[in-house]
Design an enzyme around this catalytic site. Structure first.
Site, PDB file in Angstrom:
ATOM      1  N   THR A 131      14.530   7.431  -6.464  1.00 35.40           N
ATOM      2  CA  THR A 131      15.694   8.103  -7.044  1.00 35.40           C
ATOM      3  C   THR A 131      16.997   7.608  -6.426  1.00 35.40           C
ATOM      4  OG1 THR A 131      16.802  10.258  -7.103  1.00 35.40           O
ATOM      5  CG2 THR A 131      15.232   9.941  -5.350  1.00 35.40           C
ATOM      6  N   ASP A 132      18.083   7.762  -7.173  1.00 38.90           N
ATOM      7  CA  ASP A 132      19.408   7.425  -6.618  1.00 38.90           C
ATOM      8  C   ASP A 132      19.847   8.452  -5.565  1.00 38.90           C
ATOM      9  OD1 ASP A 132      19.890   9.606  -8.292  1.00 38.90           O
ATOM     10  OD2 ASP A 132      21.597   8.693  -9.333  1.00 38.90           O
ATOM     11  N   GLU A 133      19.141   9.604  -5.493  1.00 40.56           N
ATOM     12  CA  GLU A 133      19.587  10.667  -4.573  1.00 40.56           C
ATOM     13  C   GLU A 133      19.449  10.253  -3.114  1.00 40.56           C
ATOM     14  OE1 GLU A 133      18.550  14.660  -5.819  1.00 40.56           O
ATOM     15  OE2 GLU A 133      18.303  14.012  -7.881  1.00 40.56           O
ATOM     16  N   TYR A 156      14.481  17.159  -0.715  1.00 43.39           N
ATOM     17  CA  TYR A 156      13.890  16.250  -1.712  1.00 43.39           C
ATOM     18  C   TYR A 156      14.315  14.807  -1.451  1.00 43.39           C
ATOM     19  CZ  TYR A 156      13.574  13.609  -6.100  1.00 43.39           C
ATOM     20  OH  TYR A 156      13.344  12.630  -7.038  1.00 43.39           O
ATOM     21  N   LYS A 160      12.144  11.444  -0.310  1.00 46.99           N
ATOM     22  CA  LYS A 160      12.078  10.211  -1.108  1.00 46.99           C
ATOM     23  C   LYS A 160      12.621   9.028  -0.287  1.00 46.99           C
ATOM     24  CE  LYS A 160      10.937   9.676  -4.838  1.00 46.99           C
ATOM     25  NZ  LYS A 160       9.613   9.420  -5.475  1.00 46.99           N
TER      26      LYS A 160
HETATM   27  P1  NAD Z   1       7.572  15.621 -12.321  1.00 46.73           P
HETATM   28  O1  NAD Z   1       7.751  16.701 -11.321  1.00 46.73           O
HETATM   29  O2  NAD Z   1       7.804  15.907 -13.770  1.00 46.73           O
HETATM   30  O3  NAD Z   1       6.085  15.030 -12.217  1.00 46.73           O
HETATM   31  C1  NAD Z   1       5.458  14.788 -10.993  1.00 46.73           C
HETATM   32  C2  NAD Z   1       3.969  14.567 -11.267  1.00 46.73           C
HETATM   33  O4  NAD Z   1       3.334  14.291  -9.996  1.00 46.73           O
HETATM   34  C3  NAD Z   1       3.272  15.801 -11.846  1.00 46.73           C
HETATM   35  O5  NAD Z   1       2.441  15.426 -12.922  1.00 46.73           O
HETATM   36  C4  NAD Z   1       2.452  16.344 -10.683  1.00 46.73           C
HETATM   37  O6  NAD Z   1       1.266  17.014 -11.092  1.00 46.73           O
HETATM   38  C5  NAD Z   1       2.147  15.063  -9.914  1.00 46.73           C
HETATM   39  N1  NAD Z   1       1.888  15.330  -8.482  1.00 46.73           N
HETATM   40  C6  NAD Z   1       2.635  16.096  -7.637  1.00 46.73           C
HETATM   41  N2  NAD Z   1       2.064  16.132  -6.425  1.00 46.73           N
HETATM   42  C7  NAD Z   1       0.955  15.359  -6.490  1.00 46.73           C
HETATM   43  C8  NAD Z   1      -0.042  15.002  -5.543  1.00 46.73           C
HETATM   44  N3  NAD Z   1      -0.003  15.463  -4.285  1.00 46.73           N
HETATM   45  N4  NAD Z   1      -1.044  14.172  -5.944  1.00 46.73           N
HETATM   46  C9  NAD Z   1      -1.094  13.705  -7.211  1.00 46.73           C
HETATM   47  N5  NAD Z   1      -0.192  14.040  -8.158  1.00 46.73           N
HETATM   48  C10 NAD Z   1       0.834  14.844  -7.805  1.00 46.73           C
HETATM   49  O7  NAD Z   1       8.491  14.431 -11.813  1.00 46.73           O
HETATM   50  P2  NAD Z   1       9.330  13.358 -12.660  1.00 46.73           P
HETATM   51  O8  NAD Z   1      10.656  13.920 -12.957  1.00 46.73           O
HETATM   52  O9  NAD Z   1       8.493  12.817 -13.749  1.00 46.73           O
HETATM   53  O10 NAD Z   1       9.533  12.235 -11.543  1.00 46.73           O
HETATM   54  C11 NAD Z   1       8.570  11.205 -11.368  1.00 46.73           C
HETATM   55  C12 NAD Z   1       9.036  10.282 -10.255  1.00 46.73           C
HETATM   56  O11 NAD Z   1      10.298   9.718 -10.586  1.00 46.73           O
HETATM   57  C13 NAD Z   1       9.212  10.988  -8.913  1.00 46.73           C
HETATM   58  O12 NAD Z   1       8.756  10.128  -7.895  1.00 46.73           O
HETATM   59  C14 NAD Z   1      10.718  11.211  -8.817  1.00 46.73           C
HETATM   60  O13 NAD Z   1      11.123  11.236  -7.458  1.00 46.73           O
HETATM   61  C15 NAD Z   1      11.243  10.000  -9.545  1.00 46.73           C
HETATM   62  N6  NAD Z   1      12.552  10.153 -10.195  1.00 46.73           N
HETATM   63  C16 NAD Z   1      12.803  11.228 -11.027  1.00 46.73           C
HETATM   64  C17 NAD Z   1      14.037  11.321 -11.674  1.00 46.73           C
HETATM   65  C18 NAD Z   1      14.338  12.450 -12.638  1.00 46.73           C
HETATM   66  O14 NAD Z   1      15.451  12.520 -13.175  1.00 46.73           O
HETATM   67  N7  NAD Z   1      13.396  13.317 -12.963  1.00 46.73           N
HETATM   68  C19 NAD Z   1      15.016  10.340 -11.465  1.00 46.73           C
HETATM   69  C20 NAD Z   1      14.722   9.271 -10.604  1.00 46.73           C
HETATM   70  C21 NAD Z   1      13.484   9.184  -9.995  1.00 46.73           C
HETATM   71  P1  TYD Z   2      18.744  19.023 -11.859  1.00 53.67           P
HETATM   72  O1  TYD Z   2      18.356  18.900 -13.294  1.00 53.67           O
HETATM   73  O2  TYD Z   2      18.009  19.990 -10.995  1.00 53.67           O
HETATM   74  O3  TYD Z   2      18.688  17.543 -11.243  1.00 53.67           O
HETATM   75  P2  TYD Z   2      19.228  17.008  -9.784  1.00 53.67           P
HETATM   76  O4  TYD Z   2      19.497  18.141  -8.907  1.00 53.67           O
HETATM   77  O5  TYD Z   2      18.071  16.184  -9.316  1.00 53.67           O
HETATM   78  O6  TYD Z   2      20.442  16.187 -10.095  1.00 53.67           O
HETATM   79  O7  TYD Z   2      20.294  19.402 -11.787  1.00 53.67           O
HETATM   80  C1  TYD Z   2      21.259  18.616 -12.436  1.00 53.67           C
HETATM   81  C2  TYD Z   2      22.617  19.196 -12.103  1.00 53.67           C
HETATM   82  O8  TYD Z   2      22.725  20.484 -12.721  1.00 53.67           O
HETATM   83  C3  TYD Z   2      22.836  19.424 -10.615  1.00 53.67           C
HETATM   84  O9  TYD Z   2      24.204  19.166 -10.316  1.00 53.67           O
HETATM   85  C4  TYD Z   2      22.515  20.900 -10.413  1.00 53.67           C
HETATM   86  C5  TYD Z   2      22.956  21.513 -11.730  1.00 53.67           C
HETATM   87  N1  TYD Z   2      22.175  22.697 -12.189  1.00 53.67           N
HETATM   88  C6  TYD Z   2      22.854  23.839 -12.626  1.00 53.67           C
HETATM   89  O10 TYD Z   2      24.093  23.889 -12.639  1.00 53.67           O
HETATM   90  N2  TYD Z   2      22.111  24.899 -13.035  1.00 53.67           N
HETATM   91  C7  TYD Z   2      20.752  24.896 -13.044  1.00 53.67           C
HETATM   92  O11 TYD Z   2      20.118  25.936 -13.414  1.00 53.67           O
HETATM   93  C8  TYD Z   2      20.071  23.719 -12.618  1.00 53.67           C
HETATM   94  C9  TYD Z   2      18.563  23.644 -12.596  1.00 53.67           C
HETATM   95  C10 TYD Z   2      20.826  22.626 -12.197  1.00 53.67           C
END
Ligand code: NAD
Ligand code: TYD
Length: 349
Positions: A131-133, A156, A160
């Site tokens: 992630t970019d975070e 988080y 990461k």
């Molecule tokens: P998500 O929470 O939707 O899915 C995570 C998946 O991992 C789930 O299916 C869960 O069951 C599985 N999981 C969790 N713990 C586990 C374990 N111990 N063993 C096996 N499986 C396990 O997450 P996402 O949003 O799809 O993110 C996927 C990846 O991409 C993550 O690594 C996250 O850090 C990264 N990422 C997410 C975003 C975003 O915007 N959502 C952006 C950049 C990077």
């Molecule tokens: P989120 O979807 O949780 O992603 P991330 O924290 O990984 O960026 O949140 C996106 C943005 O929205 C973040 O600035 C937090 C804000 N947010 C709210 O304002 N209200 C909410 O209920 C949630 C879940 C997030």
């Protein structure tokens, strides 16, 4: 035949990556390893689960012995690692869950790959999705590049960042063929409704308050999830060992502006009088340590590997809303489980 282990394939992004690889590469064997936590949902893959080049295995990456047996039997050529605890708010409540899956789980996978691939590192690949975070929080200006120093500020992002460091260390120390990508916020279908966009869609649909943290002035850089899956495909096939790529859509939105746009789209789709949904906007207590702004510079990926985002945000958001309105059963499947208990605790309702 290439056999790829994809972890976290039942989650939001993982399911799009699995779908893309299963459909685009019928000669690859795709094995989806997922623990099926609250965020994992096999309904995300209902359209491809019958295909002959797809297999699901339920398992936990924190269990090193399970992984050792899986690698001994599996004879994998590559890993694409997405399994993670992914929600910042949950990491504030339960940081150790994030250390276990995101750090220990990643190191377990690295160890299994190192042991089983040591005679042929060059022809194997360990792709870590991050992630970019990890880069921390920006002020008004600037963008994250691949050389921005890591500065994680939530449990988080700290977990990461730690996993990224271990992946890099296994490349430098043991010669594992690794690749890392750091992506901005994703949106699209199958997004779990704890995250801002699907949570707001769900609440607007049910006429519930839309919780906006603080003043709504935090900025996120949003990318269509299928563009992320396509970037992972390109990087997986083309990147040199040990490299890192940033992925992002040059698409920054203040939370409150995004929510206003979403309300406008929802009013249109639900045939409501313009302005109806926006009345649900409710400012709530800010997230602790809330990162102000993320913005990704993906020039390296665009220049070196020829990837660029395909969708304008307005179009992508409208498609996303349409998907949620047409997939009420999917949403109900989630909101009828322990989601409500989480929601009540998180939002004091
Ligand atoms: P998500 O929470 O939707 O899915 C995570 C998946 O991992 C789930 O299916 C869960 O069951 C599985 N999981 C969790 N713990 C586990 C374990 N111990 N063993 C096996 N499986 C396990 O997450 P996402 O949003 O799809 O993110 C996927 C990846 O991409 C993550 O690594 C996250 O850090 C990264 N990422 C997410 C975003 C975003 O915007 N959502 C952006 C950049 C990077
Ligand atoms: P989120 O979807 O949780 O992603 P991330 O924290 O990984 O960026 O949140 C996106 C943005 O929205 C973040 O600035 C937090 C804000 N947010 C709210 O304002 N209200 C909410 O209920 C949630 C879940 C997030």
């Amino acid at each position: 035949m290439t056999k790829i282990l994809i972890t976290g394939g039942a989650g939001f992004i993982g399911s799009h990556v699995v779908r893309r690889f299963v459909n685009s590469y019928p000669k690859y064997e795709i094995v989806n390893l997922d623990k099926l936590t609250y965020a994992g949902n096999l309904a995300n893959l209902a359209d491809i689960e019958h295909l002959p080049n797809y297999k699901f295995i339920k398992g936990d990456i924190v269990d090193a012995i399970f992984l050792e047996n899986l690698f001994a039997e599996g004879q994998f050529d590559a890993v694409i690692h997405l399994a993670a605890e992914s929600h910042v708010d949950r990491s504030i409540t339960n940081p150790l869950d994030f250390v276990m899956t995101n750090v220990v789980g990643t190191v377990n996978l690295l160890n299994a790959a190192r042991k089983h691939w040591q005679d042929d590192f060059v022809n194997k690949r360990f792709y870590h999705v991050s992630t970019d975070e990890v880069y921390g929080s920006l002020g008004e200006d600037g963008m994250f590049t691949e050389t921005t120093p890591y500065d994680p500020r939530s449990p988080y992002s700290a977990s990461k960042a730690s996993s990224d460091h271990f992946v890099r260390a296994y490349h430098e120390t043991y010669g594992l063929n690794t690749v890392i990508s750091n992506c901005s916020n994703n949106y699209g279908s199958f997004h779990f409704p704890e995250k801002l966009i699907p949570l707001a869609i769900n609440n607007i649909k049910s006429n519930k308050p839309i919780p906006v943290y603080g003043k709504g002035e935090n900025v996120r850089d949003w990318l269509w999830v299928e563009d992320h899956a396509r970037a992972i495909d390109v990087i997986f096939h083309k990147a040199a060992p040990g490299t890192t790529y940033n992925i992002g859509g040059h698409n920054e939105w203040k939370n409150i502006d995004l929510i206003q746009l979403l309300c406008k789209i929802m009013d249109e789709k639900l045939d409501r009088v313009p302005g109806t949904s926006a009345k649900l906007i409710t400012y709530v207590t800010d997230r602790a340590g809330h990162d102000l702004r993320y913005a990704i510079d993906s020039t390296k990926l665009q220049r070196e590997l020829g990837w660029s985002p395909s969708l304008q945000f307005e179009e992508g958001l409208e498609k996303t809303v349409t998907w949620y309105l047409h997939n009420e059963e999917w949403l109900e499947g989630i909101t009828s489980r322990d989601y409500q208990a989480y929601y009540n605790t998180q939002y004091n309702r």
